[in-house]
Write an enzyme that holds these catalytic residues in place. Structure first.
Site, PDB file in Angstrom:
ATOM      1  N   TYR A   1       0.736  -1.177  -0.002  1.00  0.00           N
ATOM      2  CA  TYR A   1      -0.041   0.005  -0.013  1.00  0.00           C
ATOM      3  C   TYR A   1       0.904   1.176  -0.014  1.00  0.00           C
ATOM      4  O   TYR A   1       0.885   2.071   0.892  1.00  0.00           O
ATOM      5  CB  TYR A   1      -0.967   0.048   1.198  1.00  0.00           C
ATOM      6  CG  TYR A   1      -2.263   0.598   0.910  1.00  0.00           C
ATOM      7  CD1 TYR A   1      -3.075   0.120  -0.025  1.00  0.00           C
ATOM      8  CD2 TYR A   1      -2.655   2.001   1.444  1.00  0.00           C
ATOM      9  CE1 TYR A   1      -4.533   0.736  -0.321  1.00  0.00           C
ATOM     10  CE2 TYR A   1      -3.759   2.737   0.887  1.00  0.00           C
ATOM     11  CZ  TYR A   1      -4.398   2.171   0.176  1.00  0.00           C
ATOM     12  OH  TYR A   1      -5.864   2.750  -0.018  1.00  0.00           O
ATOM     13  N   LEU A   2       1.703   1.217  -1.007  1.00  0.00           N
ATOM     14  CA  LEU A   2       2.843   2.231  -1.196  1.00  0.00           C
ATOM     15  C   LEU A   2       2.540   3.622  -1.271  1.00  0.00           C
ATOM     16  O   LEU A   2       1.462   3.983  -1.738  1.00  0.00           O
ATOM     17  CB  LEU A   2       3.981   1.756  -2.412  1.00  0.00           C
ATOM     18  CG  LEU A   2       4.164   0.343  -2.256  1.00  0.00           C
ATOM     19  CD1 LEU A   2       5.306   0.076  -3.324  1.00  0.00           C
ATOM     20  CD2 LEU A   2       4.967  -0.004  -1.026  1.00  0.00           C
TER      21      LEU A   2
ATOM     22  N   GLU B   1       4.595   7.854  -0.862  1.00  0.00           N
ATOM     23  CA  GLU B   1       5.820   8.738  -1.251  1.00  0.00           C
ATOM     24  C   GLU B   1       6.995   8.306  -0.125  1.00  0.00           C
ATOM     25  O   GLU B   1       7.931   8.248  -0.349  1.00  0.00           O
ATOM     26  CB  GLU B   1       5.544  10.354  -1.219  1.00  0.00           C
ATOM     27  CG  GLU B   1       5.062  10.784  -2.418  1.00  0.00           C
ATOM     28  CD  GLU B   1       6.164  10.305  -3.708  1.00  0.00           C
ATOM     29  OE1 GLU B   1       7.153  10.546  -3.527  1.00  0.00           O
ATOM     30  OE2 GLU B   1       5.569   9.852  -4.460  1.00  0.00           O
TER      31      GLU B   1
ATOM     32  N   HIS C   1       7.560   5.277   1.201  1.00  0.00           N
ATOM     33  CA  HIS C   1       8.127   4.295   0.680  1.00  0.00           C
ATOM     34  C   HIS C   1       8.746   4.260  -0.574  1.00  0.00           C
ATOM     35  O   HIS C   1      10.112   4.015  -0.750  1.00  0.00           O
ATOM     36  CB  HIS C   1       7.022   3.029  -0.071  1.00  0.00           C
ATOM     37  CG  HIS C   1       6.195   2.651   1.521  1.00  0.00           C
ATOM     38  ND1 HIS C   1       4.940   2.706   1.171  1.00  0.00           N
ATOM     39  CD2 HIS C   1       6.456   1.696   2.488  1.00  0.00           C
ATOM     40  CE1 HIS C   1       4.334   2.495   2.396  1.00  0.00           C
ATOM     41  NE2 HIS C   1       5.118   1.502   3.136  1.00  0.00           N
TER      42      HIS C   1
ATOM     43  N   LYS D   1      10.382   7.138  10.257  1.00  0.00           N
ATOM     44  CA  LYS D   1       9.123   7.088  10.595  1.00  0.00           C
ATOM     45  C   LYS D   1       8.999   6.028  11.475  1.00  0.00           C
ATOM     46  O   LYS D   1       8.308   6.393  12.624  1.00  0.00           O
ATOM     47  CB  LYS D   1       8.179   6.612   9.335  1.00  0.00           C
ATOM     48  CG  LYS D   1       6.840   6.285   9.775  1.00  0.00           C
ATOM     49  CD  LYS D   1       5.899   7.669   9.819  1.00  0.00           C
ATOM     50  CE  LYS D   1       4.691   7.303  10.861  1.00  0.00           C
ATOM     51  NZ  LYS D   1       4.137   6.060  10.367  1.00  0.00           N
ATOM     52  N   ASP D   2       9.641   4.982  11.222  1.00  0.00           N
ATOM     53  CA  ASP D   2       9.652   3.862  12.519  1.00  0.00           C
ATOM     54  C   ASP D   2      10.877   3.832  13.117  1.00  0.00           C
ATOM     55  O   ASP D   2      11.762   2.919  13.093  1.00  0.00           O
ATOM     56  CB  ASP D   2       9.336   2.643  12.004  1.00  0.00           C
ATOM     57  CG  ASP D   2       7.886   2.466  11.042  1.00  0.00           C
ATOM     58  OD1 ASP D   2       6.861   2.137  11.815  1.00  0.00           O
ATOM     59  OD2 ASP D   2       7.797   2.949   9.915  1.00  0.00           O
TER      60      ASP D   2
HETATM   61  P1  AMP Z   1       5.581  -0.298   6.172  1.00  0.00           P
HETATM   62  O1  AMP Z   1       5.218  -0.593   4.714  1.00  0.00           O
HETATM   63  O2  AMP Z   1       4.730   0.789   6.945  1.00  0.00           O
HETATM   64  O3  AMP Z   1       5.941  -1.521   6.870  1.00  0.00           O
HETATM   65  O4  AMP Z   1       6.866   0.642   6.064  1.00  0.00           O
HETATM   66  C1  AMP Z   1       8.030   0.154   5.174  1.00  0.00           C
HETATM   67  C2  AMP Z   1       9.172   1.053   5.322  1.00  0.00           C
HETATM   68  O5  AMP Z   1       9.043   2.229   4.847  1.00  0.00           O
HETATM   69  C3  AMP Z   1       9.565   1.320   6.617  1.00  0.00           C
HETATM   70  O6  AMP Z   1      11.195   1.233   6.636  1.00  0.00           O
HETATM   71  C4  AMP Z   1       9.044   2.662   7.248  1.00  0.00           C
HETATM   72  O7  AMP Z   1       9.904   3.322   8.158  1.00  0.00           O
HETATM   73  C5  AMP Z   1       8.933   3.537   5.702  1.00  0.00           C
HETATM   74  N1  AMP Z   1       8.263   4.352   5.891  1.00  0.00           N
HETATM   75  C6  AMP Z   1       6.739   4.298   5.973  1.00  0.00           C
HETATM   76  N2  AMP Z   1       6.389   5.561   5.966  1.00  0.00           N
HETATM   77  C7  AMP Z   1       7.326   6.501   5.827  1.00  0.00           C
HETATM   78  C8  AMP Z   1       7.309   7.594   5.850  1.00  0.00           C
HETATM   79  N3  AMP Z   1       6.203   8.625   5.939  1.00  0.00           N
HETATM   80  N4  AMP Z   1       8.398   8.460   5.445  1.00  0.00           N
HETATM   81  C9  AMP Z   1       9.936   7.617   5.295  1.00  0.00           C
HETATM   82  N5  AMP Z   1       9.800   6.389   5.433  1.00  0.00           N
HETATM   83  C10 AMP Z   1       8.549   5.707   5.660  1.00  0.00           C
END
Ligand code: AMP
Length: 295
Positions: free
Chosen positions: A31-32, A34, A36, A149-150
């Site tokens: 669910y990508l 910006e 990601h 973010k995380d």
């Molecule tokens: P997720 O799909 O939420 O598990 O995130 C996958 C990767 O994308 C992780 O390393 C997150 O920290 C990064 N990510 C998610 N949201 C953001 C954001 N707003 N800005 C930068 N990186 C992000």
């Protein structure tokens, strides 16, 4: 060139075996957005082969969390990855990642995983480190990209790679925000219009924390926590879970902000749980090299 979609561990391992040069990995749950894509673009700029994984990892969701309703749109994700010039999309099933009898759990213990998200979501980081270690072993990436973010996850994964002796460089990437400040997240889609507006209080609170520290020179961490709490308390649709001011590296709670620190918060907006954070350094102190880009 179109993206090669790989769904099995065996095919992924074989494809990896044929890659020469620098391999970059961007692990996601799909669910990508910006956020990601910023990681993907950095990987594209730095690596010969870019692999993005999409896997909604059941092991990192607790009972009663949003595993079943986690948003998915594979067609759109694939189109975005195509545009970004990704080589391989690794999209394994749960059975591929956790075959019957799977026992290769990887855990980082100690303060880094016990507090904050670790305390709020028992077992969460064990799920994260297990799946990321599994991806690292299958893909053997030279570089892996993670978002600030995380913030805690980034540090836990870095520790896991050290602990497991996995030779990968963890590349931290700044938080990408919506124009109005809300940190991008796949979970933002859960928010109603009213909640979406209310959620702005989170980025407003961390921005104010940063202003206090970096412009006003506040070093008393409790003053910063109190400010965050009172800003969030002004928004009745938002229930704060924690507001923390911690050492940037160890994530130990601080009394005084005398070096690089993080201001972190988690909150429920309606039934949606969101997190946000900012990097701060005391007024007048230069942010160390690796942090400058995150701040
Ligand atoms: P997720 O799909 O939420 O598990 O995130 C996958 C990767 O994308 C992780 O390393 C997150 O920290 C990064 N990510 C998610 N949201 C953001 C954001 N707003 N800005 C930068 N990186 C992000």
């Amino acid at each position: 060139m179109s993206v090669r979609v790989v769904e099995t561990v065996a095919e992924m391992a074989a494809a990896r075996g044929e890659m020469r040069g620098v391999v970059g990995l961007v692990p996601t749950m799909g669910y990508l957005h910006e956020g990601h894509l910023s990681l993907v673009r950095r990987a594209r700029a730095e690596c010969d082969h870019v692999v993005v994984s999409i896997f909604v990892n059941p092991a990192q969701f607790g009972p009663g969390e949003d595993l079943e309703r986690y948003p998915r749109d594979t067609e759109r994700d694939l189109r975005l990855l195509e545009e970004a010039g990704v080589d391989v999309l690794f999209m394994p099933t749960v059975e591929e990642v956790y075959p019957p009898g799977f026992g290769d759990w990887v855990e980082v213990t100690g303060p880094l995983t016990e507090r904050l998200e670790g305390a709020a979501r028992p077992g969460h980081f064990r799920g994260v480190t297990t799946v990321v270690a599994r991806l690292f072993r299958i893909l053997r990436p030279h570089r892996a990209y993670f978002g600030q973010k995380d913030a805690q996850q980034l540090r836990v994964v870095r520790r896991m790679a050290q602990q497991e002796g996995l030779p990968v460089t963890i590349v931290p990437m700044p938080i990408i925000r919506e124009p109005d400040g809300l940190a991008m997240s796949s979970r933002n889609v859960y928010l109603s219009a009213e909640e979406r507006t209310a959620a702005l209080v989170l980025s407003r609170a961390v921005r104010e924390a940063r202003r206090m520290v970096m412009e006003d020179g506040v070093t008393d961490a409790d003053r910063v926590r109190d400010a965050v709490r009172s800003i969030v308390a002004g928004q009745p649709l938002v229930q704060l879970e924690y507001a923390s001011v911690v050492d940037e590296e160890t994530l130990a709670e601080l009394d005084r902000i005398d070096g690089p620190a993080l201001v972190l918060l988690a909150a429920k907006v309606g039934s949606t749980r969101l997190i946000d954070n900012v990097v701060v350094v005391p007024k007048g102190m230069a942010a160390p090299e690796g942090l400058r880009e995150l701040a």
